[in-house]
Design an enzyme around this catalytic site. Structure first.
Site, PDB file in Angstrom:
ATOM      1  N   HIS A 127       0.860  -1.192   0.000  1.00  0.00           N
ATOM      2  CA  HIS A 127       0.000   0.000   0.000  1.00  0.00           C
ATOM      3  C   HIS A 127       0.897   1.243   0.000  1.00  0.00           C
ATOM      4  O   HIS A 127       1.976   1.238   0.606  1.00  0.00           O
ATOM      5  CB  HIS A 127      -0.913  -0.007   1.236  1.00  0.00           C
ATOM      6  CG  HIS A 127      -1.990   1.030   1.144  1.00  0.00           C
ATOM      7  ND1 HIS A 127      -1.750   2.359   1.393  1.00  0.00           N
ATOM      8  CD2 HIS A 127      -3.284   0.936   0.780  1.00  0.00           C
ATOM      9  CE1 HIS A 127      -2.871   3.042   1.199  1.00  0.00           C
ATOM     10  NE2 HIS A 127      -3.823   2.197   0.826  1.00  0.00           N
TER      11      HIS A 127
ATOM     12  N   GLU B 223      -3.978   1.636  -7.459  1.00  0.00           N
ATOM     13  CA  GLU B 223      -4.406   2.763  -6.626  1.00  0.00           C
ATOM     14  C   GLU B 223      -3.548   3.986  -6.925  1.00  0.00           C
ATOM     15  O   GLU B 223      -2.453   4.128  -6.355  1.00  0.00           O
ATOM     16  CB  GLU B 223      -4.244   2.415  -5.140  1.00  0.00           C
ATOM     17  CG  GLU B 223      -5.050   1.237  -4.678  1.00  0.00           C
ATOM     18  CD  GLU B 223      -5.430   1.385  -3.201  1.00  0.00           C
ATOM     19  OE1 GLU B 223      -6.623   1.428  -2.921  1.00  0.00           O
ATOM     20  OE2 GLU B 223      -4.533   1.490  -2.360  1.00  0.00           O
TER      21      GLU B 223
HETATM   22  C1  PEP Z   1      -6.927   3.268   0.297  1.00  0.00           C
HETATM   23  O1  PEP Z   1      -6.491   3.823   1.292  1.00  0.00           O
HETATM   24  O2  PEP Z   1      -6.420   2.225  -0.139  1.00  0.00           O
HETATM   25  C2  PEP Z   1      -8.079   3.855  -0.369  1.00  0.00           C
HETATM   26  C3  PEP Z   1      -8.442   3.399  -1.547  1.00  0.00           C
HETATM   27  O3  PEP Z   1      -8.697   4.847   0.309  1.00  0.00           O
HETATM   28  P1  PEP Z   1      -9.967   5.720  -0.165  1.00  0.00           P
HETATM   29  O4  PEP Z   1     -11.005   4.768  -0.702  1.00  0.00           O
HETATM   30  O5  PEP Z   1     -10.437   6.390   1.082  1.00  0.00           O
HETATM   31  O6  PEP Z   1      -9.479   6.651  -1.209  1.00  0.00           O
END
Ligand code: PEP
Length: 253
Positions: free
Chosen positions: A101, A170
């Protein structure tokens, strides 16, 4: 509209105490009652390590699976104060492990450490969710594909069982900001990631690729047309049963 298996994975980060199990109970109840679609998706929540054992016991054989958010890069039992290994996490009932992450990359996780975390997790029969994503500057300088390729090829190897690997794309600029990618860009990126994965694993089927970053019950409608996306990693909205359920409901609406 989507027709293959989708994942809805909630990352609680440093949220939750024992009584927060009521949030999961409500999600579990909803999924159980959702007879029309529940065979088409899996729900996973990754609470803090302190809650994994009790939650995993409580939801054994239920509609929610429990995962962990991170593990130490060395396995088994080491002289590493405050650390928890993949073996220890598996031992308390987790089935999934998030690795890489951006929160942890920022705090020092290197590709070599992530490779080791992936390997240790897979060796302990945990399914791995490897997070990748470019930051705002990478995006501005058109380096997204270069960054993603490096993050993937430096960590994954053909010898890993591709069926136990999930990628969560992400973009860092999207996490917790309310900003999401343009659907056409997200489609291109997802296809690009799948191409790299097929190349590494020499398979015609790619591991699942999820999207994560500010997903909520409203913007989910923009993602459901992109069938290449195999699900979502959800941060903020996973801490509320209502918001998490709304995402699933609106995805299948
Ligand atoms: C995350 O922290 O992996 C994430 C996707 O957070 P959010 O959905 O709050 O953007």
């Amino acid at each position: 509209m989507a027709n293959n298996m989708k994942y809805f994975i909630g990352n609680w980060k440093m949220f939750g105490v024992s009584k927060s199990i009521s949030i999961l109970s409500k999600i579990n109840k909803f999924v159980k009652s959702d007879k029309k679609f529940n065979k088409k998706y899996r729900t996973v929540i990754t609470p803090p390590n302190t809650l994994i054992e009790s939650y995993a016991k409580f939801f054994l054989n239920q509609k929610i699976s429990i995962g962990a958010q991170n593990c130490y890069h060395k396995d088994n039992y080491g002289a590493n104060t405050g650390s928890v290994s993949a073996l220890m996490i598996k031992n308390v009932g987790a089935q999934y492990m998030i690795v890489g992450h951006s929160d942890n990359r920022t705090e020092g996780d290197t590709d070599a450490m992530l490779k080791s975390k992936v390997e240790n997790s897979l060796n302990n029969k945990l399914k791995v969710i490897l997070c990748v994503g470019e930051n705002k500057i990478d995006k501005k300088k058109n380096r997204t594909f270069k960054v993603l390729k490096k993050q993937i090829v430096n960590v994954l190897e053909k010898k890993f069982n591709y069926k136990d690997v999930i990628i969560a794309y992400e973009p860092i600029w999207s996490i917790g900001t309310g900003k999401i990618p343009e659907p056409k860009d997200l489609l291109k990126t997802t296809i690009f990631i799948k191409k790299i994965l097929k190349n590494i694993f020499k398979t015609s089927n790619s591991p699942a690729v999820l999207y994560g970053g500010s997903v909520d019950g409203t913007n989910i409608s923009q993602f459901k047309r992109i069938n290449e996306i195999d699900g979502f990693l959800i941060g903020g909205a996973s801490k509320s049963d209502k918001k998490f359920i709304d995402i699933i409901k609106n995805y299948y609406k």
